[in-house]
Design a protein around this motif. Structure first.
Motif, PDB file in Angstrom:
ATOM      1  N   PRO A   1       4.736   2.598   3.586  1.00 52.89           N
ATOM      2  CA  PRO A   1       4.458   2.255   2.182  1.00 52.89           C
ATOM      3  C   PRO A   1       3.034   1.709   2.048  1.00 52.89           C
ATOM      4  O   PRO A   1       2.823   0.492   1.894  1.00 52.89           O
ATOM      5  N   TRP A   2       2.052   2.609   2.119  1.00 57.65           N
ATOM      6  CA  TRP A   2       0.664   2.176   2.169  1.00 57.65           C
ATOM      7  C   TRP A   2       0.251   1.337   0.957  1.00 57.65           C
ATOM      8  O   TRP A   2      -0.663   0.506   1.059  1.00 57.65           O
ATOM      9  N   HIS A   3       0.931   1.531  -0.167  1.00 52.75           N
ATOM     10  CA  HIS A   3       0.587   0.737  -1.356  1.00 52.75           C
ATOM     11  C   HIS A   3       0.962  -0.731  -1.176  1.00 52.75           C
ATOM     12  O   HIS A   3       0.513  -1.594  -1.945  1.00 52.75           O
ATOM     13  N   GLU A   4       1.755  -1.027  -0.147  1.00 55.62           N
ATOM     14  CA  GLU A   4       2.159  -2.413   0.133  1.00 55.62           C
ATOM     15  C   GLU A   4       1.378  -3.008   1.306  1.00 55.62           C
ATOM     16  O   GLU A   4       1.699  -4.101   1.773  1.00 55.62           O
ATOM     17  N   ILE A   5       0.363  -2.287   1.784  1.00 49.54           N
ATOM     18  CA  ILE A   5      -0.379  -2.720   2.978  1.00 49.54           C
ATOM     19  C   ILE A   5      -1.867  -2.863   2.650  1.00 49.54           C
ATOM     20  O   ILE A   5      -2.516  -1.899   2.231  1.00 49.54           O
ATOM     21  N   ASP A   6      -2.384  -4.076   2.839  1.00 49.49           N
ATOM     22  CA  ASP A   6      -3.817  -4.335   2.626  1.00 49.49           C
ATOM     23  C   ASP A   6      -4.576  -4.424   3.946  1.00 49.49           C
ATOM     24  O   ASP A   6      -5.726  -4.005   4.040  1.00 49.49           O
ATOM     25  N   THR A   7      -3.915  -5.020   4.946  1.00 52.72           N
ATOM     26  CA  THR A   7      -4.570  -5.303   6.229  1.00 52.72           C
ATOM     27  C   THR A   7      -3.855  -4.550   7.349  1.00 52.72           C
ATOM     28  O   THR A   7      -2.623  -4.547   7.409  1.00 52.72           O
ATOM     29  N   VAL A   8      -4.639  -3.916   8.230  1.00 51.35           N
ATOM     30  CA  VAL A   8      -4.084  -3.224   9.394  1.00 51.35           C
ATOM     31  C   VAL A   8      -4.600  -3.942  10.637  1.00 51.35           C
ATOM     32  O   VAL A   8      -5.802  -4.000  10.886  1.00 51.35           O
ATOM     33  N   LEU A   9      -3.668  -4.501  11.400  1.00 51.65           N
ATOM     34  CA  LEU A   9      -3.973  -5.204  12.649  1.00 51.65           C
ATOM     35  C   LEU A   9      -3.587  -4.293  13.813  1.00 51.65           C
ATOM     36  O   LEU A   9      -2.455  -3.804  13.861  1.00 51.65           O
ATOM     37  N   LEU A  10      -4.516  -4.065  14.711  1.00 45.87           N
ATOM     38  CA  LEU A  10      -4.266  -3.099  15.788  1.00 45.87           C
ATOM     39  C   LEU A  10      -4.575  -3.699  17.153  1.00 45.87           C
ATOM     40  O   LEU A  10      -5.637  -4.294  17.368  1.00 45.87           O
ATOM     41  N   ASP A  11      -3.648  -3.515  18.064  1.00 40.95           N
ATOM     42  CA  ASP A  11      -3.852  -3.828  19.471  1.00 40.95           C
ATOM     43  C   ASP A  11      -4.797  -2.772  20.054  1.00 40.95           C
ATOM     44  O   ASP A  11      -5.048  -1.734  19.434  1.00 40.95           O
ATOM     45  N   MET A  12      -5.303  -3.026  21.267  1.00 43.12           N
ATOM     46  CA  MET A  12      -6.197  -2.048  21.899  1.00 43.12           C
ATOM     47  C   MET A  12      -5.505  -1.292  23.036  1.00 43.12           C
ATOM     48  O   MET A  12      -5.237  -0.098  22.925  1.00 43.12           O
TER      49      MET A  12
ATOM     50  N   PHE B   1      -5.373 -13.738   5.765  1.00 39.72           N
ATOM     51  CA  PHE B   1      -4.726 -12.495   5.365  1.00 39.72           C
ATOM     52  C   PHE B   1      -3.293 -12.778   4.921  1.00 39.72           C
ATOM     53  O   PHE B   1      -2.738 -13.848   5.212  1.00 39.72           O
ATOM     54  N   ASP B   2      -2.701 -11.831   4.236  1.00 42.25           N
ATOM     55  CA  ASP B   2      -1.317 -11.962   3.785  1.00 42.25           C
ATOM     56  C   ASP B   2      -0.428 -11.238   4.793  1.00 42.25           C
ATOM     57  O   ASP B   2      -0.418 -10.001   4.837  1.00 42.25           O
ATOM     58  N   PRO B   3       0.327 -11.963   5.615  1.00 45.81           N
ATOM     59  CA  PRO B   3       1.155 -11.300   6.637  1.00 45.81           C
ATOM     60  C   PRO B   3       2.124 -10.284   6.048  1.00 45.81           C
ATOM     61  O   PRO B   3       2.345  -9.215   6.626  1.00 45.81           O
ATOM     62  N   ALA B   4       2.697 -10.605   4.886  1.00 42.09           N
ATOM     63  CA  ALA B   4       3.694  -9.717   4.277  1.00 42.09           C
ATOM     64  C   ALA B   4       3.091  -8.367   3.883  1.00 42.09           C
ATOM     65  O   ALA B   4       3.796  -7.355   3.832  1.00 42.09           O
ATOM     66  N   ARG B   5       1.783  -8.346   3.617  1.00 42.86           N
ATOM     67  CA  ARG B   5       1.105  -7.110   3.214  1.00 42.86           C
ATOM     68  C   ARG B   5       0.233  -6.566   4.356  1.00 42.86           C
ATOM     69  O   ARG B   5      -0.813  -5.979   4.131  1.00 42.86           O
ATOM     70  N   SER B   6       0.704  -6.777   5.590  1.00 38.76           N
ATOM     71  CA  SER B   6      -0.054  -6.336   6.764  1.00 38.76           C
ATOM     72  C   SER B   6       0.802  -5.424   7.631  1.00 38.76           C
ATOM     73  O   SER B   6       2.016  -5.590   7.729  1.00 38.76           O
ATOM     74  N   LEU B   7       0.127  -4.465   8.252  1.00 41.83           N
ATOM     75  CA  LEU B   7       0.731  -3.590   9.263  1.00 41.83           C
ATOM     76  C   LEU B   7       0.159  -3.990  10.612  1.00 41.83           C
ATOM     77  O   LEU B   7      -1.054  -4.162  10.749  1.00 41.83           O
ATOM     78  N   PHE B   8       1.028  -4.143  11.608  1.00 42.97           N
ATOM     79  CA  PHE B   8       0.579  -4.454  12.966  1.00 42.97           C
ATOM     80  C   PHE B   8       1.190  -3.444  13.922  1.00 42.97           C
ATOM     81  O   PHE B   8       2.403  -3.213  13.913  1.00 42.97           O
ATOM     82  N   ILE B   9       0.346  -2.833  14.766  1.00 43.53           N
ATOM     83  CA  ILE B   9       0.809  -1.876  15.768  1.00 43.53           C
ATOM     84  C   ILE B   9       0.443  -2.413  17.151  1.00 43.53           C
ATOM     85  O   ILE B   9      -0.709  -2.771  17.410  1.00 43.53           O
ATOM     86  N   ASP B  10       1.448  -2.458  18.040  1.00 45.44           N
ATOM     87  CA  ASP B  10       1.256  -2.989  19.388  1.00 45.44           C
ATOM     88  C   ASP B  10       2.256  -2.300  20.306  1.00 45.44           C
ATOM     89  O   ASP B  10       3.286  -1.806  19.849  1.00 45.44           O
ATOM     90  N   ASP B  11       1.960  -2.290  21.611  1.00 48.67           N
ATOM     91  CA  ASP B  11       2.870  -1.631  22.553  1.00 48.67           C
ATOM     92  C   ASP B  11       3.714  -2.630  23.337  1.00 48.67           C
ATOM     93  O   ASP B  11       4.454  -2.230  24.241  1.00 48.67           O
ATOM     94  N   THR B  12       3.628  -3.920  23.019  1.00 47.48           N
ATOM     95  CA  THR B  12       4.328  -4.953  23.785  1.00 47.48           C
ATOM     96  C   THR B  12       5.384  -5.635  22.924  1.00 47.48           C
ATOM     97  O   THR B  12       5.059  -6.232  21.892  1.00 47.48           O
TER      98      THR B  12
END
Length: 220
Positions: free
Chosen positions: A5-16, A163-174
């Motif tokens: 739901p990209w309309h609900e996401i402002d911040t994208v947090l990404l692991d490396m 940032f607003d955690p509720a409007r953030s996407l986080f991708i991680d492998d752990t």
């Protein structure tokens, strides 16, 4: 997987490591190359090297020093930075990660890297893979003094980024890291189905997983 739901996401947090970069480099270094070089440089057998390293790895896993090259150089009496350069040719981007990064940047999302990698490891990888231009910030958990597994990391990140955690996407492998983010209130979480290209799919527990980054771009 379902459309984000990209309309609900402002911040994208990404692991490396394992998320944007193939985890094969790190797994090969810590499980194969380092034990071999430890054996050679300390004059012991490979089997003895693994016997000595294993309890150290287990004791420090998930803690900040686990990710610290200074700690391991001191602990093992080895030049770990230099040893990491010996296998740097294995550093590789995961398929289509750059396509995904370019797409979310074009879409105007706030994009921030949050990694447990030591600054020296981060620099080594950024010298070989051009990731920095895609990000507003590149944050190492060492900047805050807590790994991402620790709730205090997330408090420090919030204070730093606002940032607003509720409007953030986080991708991680752990999984412990994803659970820590969930407990903090990050609204959108994805695991990585195959962080190491040589090891096949992994169990991602209760989290939906991304296998192909092109799938995430739909609906942007």
């Amino acid at each position: 997987m379902a459309l984000l739901p990209w309309h609900e996401i402002d911040t994208v947090l990404l692991d490396m490591d394992g998320t944007l970069l193939d985890l094969h480099y790190d797994n090969h270094f810590w499980l194969e190359h380092l034990p071999q070089r430890y054996a050679e440089l300390h004059g012991v057998s490979r089997a003895m090297a693994e016997m000595e390293l294993q309890p150290l790895f287990e004791r420090n896993a998930g803690q900040l020093q686990w990710y610290c090259l200074d700690f391991w150089s001191e602990e093992l009496k080895l030049p770990v930075r230099e040893l990491k350069l010996e296998t740097a040719h294995l550093i590789a981007l995961r398929p289509d990660a750059d396509t995904f990064l370019a797409a979310i940047q074009r879409a105007g999302k706030r994009v921030v890297m949050i990694t447990n990698a030591h600054r020296d490891s981060l620099s080594l990888k950024l010298e070989r893979i051009e990731l920095a231009p895609y990000f507003e910030r590149l944050i190492s958990s060492h900047d805050y003094g807590f790994p991402k597994e620790n709730p205090q990391f997330w408090d420090a990140l919030q204070a730093d980024l606002d940032f607003d955690p509720a409007r953030s996407l986080f991708i991680d492998d752990t999984l412990p890291v994803l659970r820590s983010a969930r407990d903090f209130g990050v609204g959108h979480l994805l695991a990585v189905s195959e962080p190491d290209s040589r090891k096949g799919p992994k169990d991602t527990g209760e989290f939906e997983a991304v296998g192909d980054y092109r799938d995430l771009i739909a609906g942007l």
